[in-house]
Design an enzyme around this catalytic site. Structure first.
Site, short mmCIF file in Angstrom:
data_model
loop_
_atom_site.label_atom_id
_atom_site.label_comp_id
_atom_site.label_asym_id
_atom_site.label_seq_id
_atom_site.Cartn_x
_atom_site.Cartn_y
_atom_site.Cartn_z
N ASN A 137 5.80 9.46 -3.02
CA ASN A 137 4.72 8.78 -3.72
C ASN A 137 3.39 9.21 -3.11
O ASN A 137 3.22 9.13 -1.90
CB ASN A 137 4.93 7.26 -3.58
CG ASN A 137 3.94 6.43 -4.35
OD1 ASN A 137 2.75 6.51 -4.13
ND2 ASN A 137 4.45 5.57 -5.22
N ASN A 192 -5.33 -2.08 -3.83
CA ASN A 192 -5.92 -2.23 -2.50
C ASN A 192 -6.82 -1.07 -2.07
O ASN A 192 -7.28 -1.05 -0.94
CB ASN A 192 -4.80 -2.43 -1.47
CG ASN A 192 -3.98 -3.68 -1.78
OD1 ASN A 192 -4.55 -4.71 -2.10
ND2 ASN A 192 -2.67 -3.57 -1.73
N THR A 193 -7.05 -0.11 -2.96
CA THR A 193 -8.04 0.94 -2.74
C THR A 193 -9.10 0.79 -3.83
O THR A 193 -8.79 0.94 -5.01
CB THR A 193 -7.40 2.34 -2.81
OG1 THR A 193 -6.45 2.47 -1.75
CG2 THR A 193 -8.46 3.43 -2.67
N GLY A 242 6.44 2.02 -0.29
CA GLY A 242 5.74 1.01 0.49
C GLY A 242 6.49 0.55 1.72
O GLY A 242 5.87 0.20 2.72
N THR A 270 3.11 5.26 0.06
CA THR A 270 2.22 6.24 -0.51
C THR A 270 1.59 7.10 0.59
O THR A 270 1.12 6.59 1.60
CB THR A 270 1.11 5.55 -1.33
OG1 THR A 270 1.70 4.85 -2.41
CG2 THR A 270 0.11 6.54 -1.87
N SER A 330 6.59 -1.86 -12.66
CA SER A 330 5.20 -1.68 -12.36
C SER A 330 4.97 -1.94 -10.89
O SER A 330 5.89 -2.23 -10.15
CB SER A 330 4.36 -2.65 -13.20
OG SER A 330 4.90 -3.96 -13.02
N ASN A 331 3.70 -1.89 -10.47
CA ASN A 331 3.30 -2.15 -9.09
C ASN A 331 3.09 -3.67 -8.89
O ASN A 331 3.50 -4.48 -9.72
CB ASN A 331 2.03 -1.36 -8.79
CG ASN A 331 1.91 -0.96 -7.33
OD1 ASN A 331 2.24 -1.71 -6.44
ND2 ASN A 331 1.42 0.25 -7.09
N GLY A 388 -3.66 -0.96 1.89
CA GLY A 388 -4.68 0.05 1.70
C GLY A 388 -4.23 1.46 2.04
O GLY A 388 -4.99 2.22 2.66
N ASN A 433 0.64 7.49 -7.87
CA ASN A 433 0.35 6.07 -7.73
C ASN A 433 -1.13 5.82 -8.00
O ASN A 433 -1.97 6.04 -7.13
CB ASN A 433 0.74 5.59 -6.34
CG ASN A 433 0.53 4.09 -6.16
OD1 ASN A 433 0.17 3.39 -7.10
ND2 ASN A 433 0.77 3.60 -4.95
#
Length: 328
Positions: free
Chosen positions: A140, A176-177, A63, A86, A236-237, A114, A171
């Site tokens: 990623n 956000n997607t 990120g 990503t 985690s994310n 996003g 991922n």
């Protein structure tokens, strides 16, 4: 403690400050990272995971350097591993701005970027020019927002990244997607991981999950990962939950929350994953790690490696050296 240039960066909007940071790290890396401390580890900090030798257990979460623009500079900060992305098969602009928010009072960040990136081909072209790397490089990968076949997107990203990466992270946990997190559930996750396994060759595969999964969701993701030969799980994310007591006026913004308020949740999900995996799947912990003490807590709780990102915003580029010094 504030670091040099923090006030200048905080005077900029967060995304502009992010781009300025990447530009500075890219320039520093191109110059050979002068004045960087040369040793990022000692033998006591070395870790071996999935056949990869990590010089230390502190990695950069994906990120920050989405497009692999500043890899050399990031290694110069002391990271044992740098994860870029990503990356999606085709370039995409991401979500409308504003989409990145500092919650200064909470030492937190909310983002709804996003998967904005230049596309996997552009990033891999940059990676090909790096030369010898002092640490481990992770790539990623994700799917384009408008993709008609997201499984095919992931498989393409894995296939292209495999010759360039020490490991690849799948991922499926970004909030956000739209619909992306649905891929964390079986049988969709089995189909996805099987396709990625077929595309990766000999390159290790990691899977990144959300902290918002319940115990059953974590158990399902772990079983799918084990059944499809995934080498490690990143826990985690960012979270879509909002902990009580957030003070910032940006607390109500939509997107994934990271930083200090994620700490307790991320630690709890690591423990759940350790219990659910029974030691069958190596774990990497991310979320709210901002000190050597917290990094050691995650390792003691079952993680093999840790990843840092949002804490850099508030504690500055010296944070990684401070964590490593405190872990020796």
């Amino acid at each position: 403690m504030a670091y040099p240039l923090r006030s200048a960066l905080f005077a900029l909007d967060p995304e502009t400050a992010h781009r300025a940071t990447i530009a500075a790290l890219r320039a520093w890396g191109s110059a050979g990272t002068p004045f960087a401390a040369k040793s990022v580890s000692d033998e006591s900090l070395r870790v071996r995971l999935a056949g990869i030798d990590f010089p230390n257990p502190v990695g950069l979460a994906a990120g920050l350097d989405k497009n692999a623009e500043a890899v050399a500079g990031l290694f110069g900060l002391g990271f044992g591993a740098v994860e870029v992305g990503t990356l999606t098969p085709r370039p995409q602009p991401g979500n409308p701005k504003p989409r990145l928010f500092r919650l200064v009072e909470d030492e937190a960040v909310i983002n709804r970027m996003g998967f904005n990136n230049d596309g996997v081909d552009a990033a891999l072209a940059r990676i090909a020019t790096i030369g010898t790397r002092p640490g481990v490089l992770g790539i990623n990968v994700g799917a384009n927002k408008d993709s008609a076949d997201r499984v095919a997107d992931y498989a393409e990203g894995v296939r292209k990244a495999a010759p360039h990466a020490d490991y690849i992270t799948i991922n499926v946990s970004s909030p956000n997607t739209p619909g992306l997190r649905d891929l964390q559930s079986r049988p969709a996750l089995d189909e996805l991981l099987a396709a990625c396994d077929a595309a990766r060759g000999a390159t290790p595969l990691f899977l990144k999950i959300a902290p918002d999964l319940d115990r059953a969701g974590i158990e399902g993701a772990i079983r799918a990962a084990i059944d499809n030969r995934v080498d490690a799980l990143i826990v985690s994310n960012t979270t879509i939950s909002r902990s009580a007591g957030l003070r910032s006026s940006f607390a109500g913004e939509s997107g994934g929350l990271s930083g200090a308020p994620l700490r307790d949740l991320a630690r709890a999900k690591l423990v759940e994953a350790r219990e659910a995996s029974g030691g069958e799947l190596p774990l990497i912990s991310a979320g709210g790690i901002d000190s050597a003490d917290e990094a050691k807590r995650r390792l003691d709780a079952g993680a093999v490696l840790v990843q840092v990102y949002s804490a850099l915003v508030y504690k500055g580029p010296g944070l990684i050296r401070d964590i490593l010094s405190g872990m020796r």
